[in-house]
Design a protein around this motif. Structure first.
Motif, PDB file in Angstrom:
ATOM      1  N   VAL A  87       6.631  -1.899 -17.465  1.00  0.00           N
ATOM      2  CA  VAL A  87       5.398  -2.085 -16.705  1.00  0.00           C
ATOM      3  C   VAL A  87       5.466  -1.347 -15.370  1.00  0.00           C
ATOM      4  O   VAL A  87       6.542  -0.972 -14.901  1.00  0.00           O
ATOM      5  CB  VAL A  87       5.124  -3.584 -16.436  1.00  0.00           C
ATOM      6  CG1 VAL A  87       4.816  -4.337 -17.716  1.00  0.00           C
ATOM      7  CG2 VAL A  87       6.301  -4.224 -15.704  1.00  0.00           C
ATOM      8  N   PHE A  88       4.282  -1.176 -14.776  1.00  0.00           N
ATOM      9  CA  PHE A  88       4.214  -0.715 -13.393  1.00  0.00           C
ATOM     10  C   PHE A  88       3.017  -1.364 -12.721  1.00  0.00           C
ATOM     11  O   PHE A  88       2.111  -1.873 -13.382  1.00  0.00           O
ATOM     12  CB  PHE A  88       4.222   0.803 -13.292  1.00  0.00           C
ATOM     13  CG  PHE A  88       3.035   1.550 -13.852  1.00  0.00           C
ATOM     14  CD1 PHE A  88       2.586   2.704 -13.226  1.00  0.00           C
ATOM     15  CD2 PHE A  88       2.388   1.156 -15.018  1.00  0.00           C
ATOM     16  CE1 PHE A  88       1.512   3.438 -13.728  1.00  0.00           C
ATOM     17  CE2 PHE A  88       1.319   1.884 -15.532  1.00  0.00           C
ATOM     18  CZ  PHE A  88       0.882   3.024 -14.875  1.00  0.00           C
ATOM     19  N   ALA A  89       3.035  -1.383 -11.385  1.00  0.00           N
ATOM     20  CA  ALA A  89       2.006  -2.138 -10.664  1.00  0.00           C
ATOM     21  C   ALA A  89       1.971  -1.742  -9.201  1.00  0.00           C
ATOM     22  O   ALA A  89       2.949  -1.237  -8.643  1.00  0.00           O
ATOM     23  CB  ALA A  89       2.284  -3.639 -10.771  1.00  0.00           C
ATOM     24  N   ARG A  90       0.817  -1.996  -8.601  1.00  0.00           N
ATOM     25  CA  ARG A  90       0.709  -2.058  -7.151  1.00  0.00           C
ATOM     26  C   ARG A  90       0.561  -3.552  -6.854  1.00  0.00           C
ATOM     27  O   ARG A  90      -0.532  -4.107  -6.954  1.00  0.00           O
ATOM     28  CB  ARG A  90      -0.500  -1.271  -6.667  1.00  0.00           C
ATOM     29  CG  ARG A  90      -0.520  -0.884  -5.172  1.00  0.00           C
ATOM     30  CD  ARG A  90      -0.457  -2.033  -4.230  1.00  0.00           C
ATOM     31  NE  ARG A  90      -0.736  -1.629  -2.843  1.00  0.00           N
ATOM     32  CZ  ARG A  90      -0.684  -2.431  -1.822  1.00  0.00           C
ATOM     33  NH1 ARG A  90      -0.341  -3.708  -1.990  1.00  0.00           N
ATOM     34  NH2 ARG A  90      -0.943  -2.004  -0.609  1.00  0.00           N
ATOM     35  N   PRO A  91       1.673  -4.242  -6.533  1.00  0.00           N
ATOM     36  CA  PRO A  91       1.578  -5.686  -6.291  1.00  0.00           C
ATOM     37  C   PRO A  91       0.722  -5.999  -5.072  1.00  0.00           C
ATOM     38  O   PRO A  91       0.399  -5.118  -4.271  1.00  0.00           O
ATOM     39  CB  PRO A  91       3.042  -6.093  -6.039  1.00  0.00           C
ATOM     40  CG  PRO A  91       3.867  -4.957  -6.552  1.00  0.00           C
ATOM     41  CD  PRO A  91       3.033  -3.744  -6.382  1.00  0.00           C
ATOM     42  N   ALA A  92       0.367  -7.264  -4.922  1.00  0.00           N
ATOM     43  CA  ALA A  92      -0.339  -7.709  -3.725  1.00  0.00           C
ATOM     44  C   ALA A  92       0.527  -7.443  -2.502  1.00  0.00           C
ATOM     45  O   ALA A  92       1.761  -7.433  -2.577  1.00  0.00           O
ATOM     46  CB  ALA A  92      -0.670  -9.197  -3.825  1.00  0.00           C
ATOM     47  N   THR A  93      -0.134  -7.212  -1.366  1.00  0.00           N
ATOM     48  CA  THR A  93       0.595  -6.956  -0.126  1.00  0.00           C
ATOM     49  C   THR A  93       1.076  -8.284   0.448  1.00  0.00           C
ATOM     50  O   THR A  93       0.334  -8.996   1.129  1.00  0.00           O
ATOM     51  CB  THR A  93      -0.300  -6.226   0.894  1.00  0.00           C
ATOM     52  OG1 THR A  93      -0.898  -5.087   0.263  1.00  0.00           O
ATOM     53  CG2 THR A  93       0.515  -5.766   2.091  1.00  0.00           C
ATOM     54  N   VAL A 125       3.163   6.267  -8.894  1.00  0.00           N
ATOM     55  CA  VAL A 125       1.760   6.290  -9.310  1.00  0.00           C
ATOM     56  C   VAL A 125       0.884   5.197  -8.684  1.00  0.00           C
ATOM     57  O   VAL A 125      -0.203   5.505  -8.164  1.00  0.00           O
ATOM     58  CB  VAL A 125       1.652   6.207 -10.850  1.00  0.00           C
ATOM     59  CG1 VAL A 125       0.196   6.117 -11.293  1.00  0.00           C
ATOM     60  CG2 VAL A 125       2.334   7.408 -11.491  1.00  0.00           C
ATOM     61  N   PRO A 126       1.266   3.915  -8.715  1.00  0.00           N
ATOM     62  CA  PRO A 126       0.270   2.854  -8.469  1.00  0.00           C
ATOM     63  C   PRO A 126      -0.491   2.955  -7.155  1.00  0.00           C
ATOM     64  O   PRO A 126      -1.726   3.030  -7.158  1.00  0.00           O
ATOM     65  CB  PRO A 126       1.103   1.575  -8.554  1.00  0.00           C
ATOM     66  CG  PRO A 126       2.226   1.925  -9.470  1.00  0.00           C
ATOM     67  CD  PRO A 126       2.564   3.349  -9.124  1.00  0.00           C
ATOM     68  N   LEU A 127       0.187   2.941  -6.025  1.00  0.00           N
ATOM     69  CA  LEU A 127      -0.535   2.919  -4.753  1.00  0.00           C
ATOM     70  C   LEU A 127      -1.326   4.203  -4.534  1.00  0.00           C
ATOM     71  O   LEU A 127      -2.527   4.165  -4.253  1.00  0.00           O
ATOM     72  CB  LEU A 127       0.443   2.670  -3.596  1.00  0.00           C
ATOM     73  CG  LEU A 127      -0.194   2.351  -2.239  1.00  0.00           C
ATOM     74  CD1 LEU A 127       0.694   1.424  -1.420  1.00  0.00           C
ATOM     75  CD2 LEU A 127      -0.502   3.610  -1.436  1.00  0.00           C
ATOM     76  N   ALA A 128      -0.672   5.339  -4.688  1.00  0.00           N
ATOM     77  CA  ALA A 128      -1.347   6.609  -4.441  1.00  0.00           C
ATOM     78  C   ALA A 128      -2.386   6.920  -5.508  1.00  0.00           C
ATOM     79  O   ALA A 128      -3.491   7.383  -5.214  1.00  0.00           O
ATOM     80  CB  ALA A 128      -0.326   7.738  -4.355  1.00  0.00           C
ATOM     81  N   GLY A 129      -2.036   6.667  -6.771  1.00  0.00           N
ATOM     82  CA  GLY A 129      -2.961   6.955  -7.858  1.00  0.00           C
ATOM     83  C   GLY A 129      -4.210   6.095  -7.811  1.00  0.00           C
ATOM     84  O   GLY A 129      -5.332   6.587  -7.992  1.00  0.00           O
TER      85      GLY A 129
END
Length: 311
Positions: A87-93, A125-129
């Motif tokens: 998996v991949f993710a931009r988790p909550a801040t 990928v997640p944050l920038a993409g």
């Protein structure tokens, strides 16, 4: 578990290795064993204390909000993921970020990672993409034939924005240094403006969309090249509403919203080879590694993504 934390705001020397408890997941979360993460400007801005009014966290703080790894545990309410999934993710801040061996991620912020994509690639990928996607698709409503200017095309967000804009059939101009010409052309840019020798506002006109990653004078000059009804979206600072109104331009500031469904769409494009992450630098999950990575990010001259290799 091992983590790199800060116990005070300040310079990169604040980043220190520490043993911290394994995250406890909620019913709607999964526990991810991290194989890689990435460094983004939000990391060092928060480290410096610039964002403490927006994110009033208690110390110690684990920075980092890009995740790539393997699901090790799932909450009772989780239905889309199971132990062993890549998996991949931009988790909550939150104060429990991804400069660590494990992190907890809400199911809705998670996406499955295609087998053809490495963890190092995925971490970039997640944050920038997602930021690039939301600027172009959600805010600017990009469509085929649009003329798009992307500032800092060799950077993390810019490199994804070029590829996403080309995927939608746009004509893409970008600002970058001469040394990054080959990179931005490879990503699909149609026109490079060498910002060290050329003034983009004297060259371009009647553009539909500007993606502003810089702010300041660059943002102000960007208004000049947009046609009436054009759109300026900034991730650097809120645009001047009066100037936008006077010029008939739709302008706004975009703060990323974590979104697993959009990340899954991006995953399909990654698998199809329509877009790819640009990894410029890789560092280990150590005090020295993170300190060097932050120092590089702060120069604003990092090429592509700065990856932190955990496993």
């Amino acid at each position: 578990m091992k983590a790199i934390v800060i116990t005070n705001y300040g310079k990169s020397e604040q980043l220190k290795e520490q043993e911290v408890p394994l995250p406890t997941i909620k019913n709607n979360q999964v526990l991810v064993e991290l194989h890689a993460t990435a460094v983004n400007p939000i990391d060092w801005k928060l480290r410096e204390g610039y964002l403490k009014e927006k994110f009033d966290f208690d110390f110690p703080i684990i920075l980092g909000w890009d995740a790539a790894g393997i699901v090790k545990q799932v909450g009772e309410e989780v239905t889309q993921f199971q132990v062993g999934d890549r998996v991949f993710a931009r988790p909550a801040t939150t104060a429990n970020g991804t400069y660590a061996e494990y992190t907890a991620v809400d199911e809705k912020r998670l996406a499955k990672l295609p087998s053809s994509i490495t963890f190092d690639e995925a971490a970039g990928v997640p944050l920038a993409g997602l930021t690039a996607w939301q600027c172009l698709v959600d805010f600017a409503k990009i469509k085929q034939g649009d003329n798009v200017l992307i500032h800092a095309g060799s950077g993390g967000v810019g490199s994804f924005a070029i590829q996403i804009a080309k995927y939608f059939g746009a004509y893409v101009a970008t600002t970058a240094s001469e040394k990054n010409e080959a990179l931005v052309k490879e990503l699909g840019a149609d026109h490079l403006i060498n910002y060290q020798a050329e003034n983009f506002e004297e060259i371009l006109s009647d553009y539909d969309i500007v993606v502003d990653t810089m702010g300041g004078d660059i943002q102000l000059k960007s208004f000049q090249i947009l046609k009436e009804g054009g759109k300026l979206v900034s991730i650097a600072e809120p645009p001047d509403e009066d100037i936008a109104r006077e010029n008939g331009i739709v302008a706004g500031f975009l703060w990323l919203e974590e979104n697993g469904k959009q990340l899954a769409e991006i995953a399909e494009l990654l698998e199809e080879g329509k877009i790819k992450p640009t990894i410029g630098h890789t560092f280990p999950l150590t005090e020295e590694g993170l300190q060097k990575a932050h120092q590089l990010s702060e120069t604003h001259h990092a090429k592509g993504k700065i990856i932190i290799k955990i496993k």
